[in-house]
Design an enzyme around this catalytic site. Structure first.
Site, mmCIF file in Angstrom:
data_model
loop_
_atom_site.group_PDB
_atom_site.id
_atom_site.type_symbol
_atom_site.label_atom_id
_atom_site.label_comp_id
_atom_site.label_asym_id
_atom_site.label_seq_id
_atom_site.Cartn_x
_atom_site.Cartn_y
_atom_site.Cartn_z
ATOM 1 N N ASP A 149 -6.019 0.499 0.447
ATOM 2 C CA ASP A 149 -6.090 0.870 1.850
ATOM 3 C C ASP A 149 -7.450 0.424 2.375
ATOM 4 O O ASP A 149 -8.179 -0.294 1.705
ATOM 5 C CB ASP A 149 -5.896 2.383 2.015
ATOM 6 C CG ASP A 149 -7.077 3.150 1.482
ATOM 7 O OD1 ASP A 149 -7.849 2.580 0.694
ATOM 8 O OD2 ASP A 149 -7.259 4.320 1.851
ATOM 9 N N LYS A 152 0.829 -1.197 0.000
ATOM 10 C CA LYS A 152 0.000 0.000 0.000
ATOM 11 C C LYS A 152 0.869 1.254 0.000
ATOM 12 O O LYS A 152 0.721 2.142 -0.847
ATOM 13 C CB LYS A 152 -0.944 -0.016 1.210
ATOM 14 C CG LYS A 152 -1.810 1.211 1.334
ATOM 15 C CD LYS A 152 -1.205 2.183 2.310
ATOM 16 C CE LYS A 152 -1.995 3.475 2.333
ATOM 17 N NZ LYS A 152 -1.363 4.454 3.225
#
Length: 217
Positions: free
Chosen positions: A145, A127
């Site tokens: 996310d 991420k």
DNA sequence: CTCCCGATAT
DNA sequence: ATATCAGGAG
């Protein structure tokens, strides 16, 4: 550069994309930064923390420490105190110091421009790596996310909960050139409408395309 | 899987 | 009081 096969995107997925593109034409990270290194640190700090809280923390932090070398040298307690309000401060302090050391030792103090290199850094997962790759280097990547994961499931773009599987499901149905912006659009959308706790379904512009169990009337 | 952990909204 | 916030490591 591989192009997505049109038959891999159904009409609903394409409509979701088009509506989000029209709604949020210009998107960029909400994290404040003045260098690739600053964005890397800010993104590590953003774990389980709002971007607003990170932006309230980083100016004072980067005023004192602004290079990987400076982070390597600073005592742990000093760094912990500077980033305390972002939560998980003991882990984040250790990660950032180890990350800075790795940058100096293995990458000449520069933030590397590939996913494979970035994820070798302490505290940096896919991420965080994809945030930096997209914003700094313009390299396509889906940023999974908490918002992207939640909304992708609500809109039935994936049925997985594992972030990596969600990332690959989205890569299969979103054109590569839009991977970064699509992720950011879902994040904007997640903050304003498709919230975790009390989604604004009655006012939502994707309501007619959503069959989520979480949908409110 | 668990742990890390402060700030904010509900 | 409790869930949630631009997750990652062990």
């Amino acid at each position: 550069m591989k192009s997505i096969k049109p038959d891999k995107q159904d009409a609903r997925t394409r409509e979701i994309r088009m509506i989000l593109n029209a709604r949020y034409p210009d998107v960029k990270t909400q994290l404040d930064y003045k260098s690739p290194f600053q964005l890397l640190v800010a993104t590590i700090l953003s774990a389980q923390c709002t971007d607003r809280q990170v932006n309230a923390t980083t100016p004072k932090l980067f005023e004192k420490l602004n290079t990987p070398e400076a982070f390597v040298d600073v005592p742990n307690e000093t760094l912990e105190a500077l980033i305390r309000s972002t939560g998980f401060y003991k882990n984040k302090s250790r990660h950032i110091k180890n990350c800075a050391a790795a940058l100096v030792e293995r990458f000449g103090g520069q933030v590397p421009a590939s996913l494979d290199d970035l994820v070798t850094l302490p505290g940096v997962g896919r991420k965080t790596a994809n945030v930096v790759l997209g914003a700094v280097f313009g390299i396509p990547g889906i940023v999974v996310d908490t918002h992207v994961a939640r909304i992708s499931r609500r809109l039935d773009l994936t049925r997985h909960t594992d972030p990596v599987k969600i990332e690959f499901d989205l890569m299969a149905v979103i054109p590569e050139t839009e991977w970064n912006d699509f992720s950011l659009r879902l994040i904007y959308f997640g903050r304003l409408f498709c919230k975790a706790r009390k989604p604004e379904c009655p006012d939502c512009f994707l309501n007619h395309l959503c069959y989520s169990e979480d949908k409110r009337t």
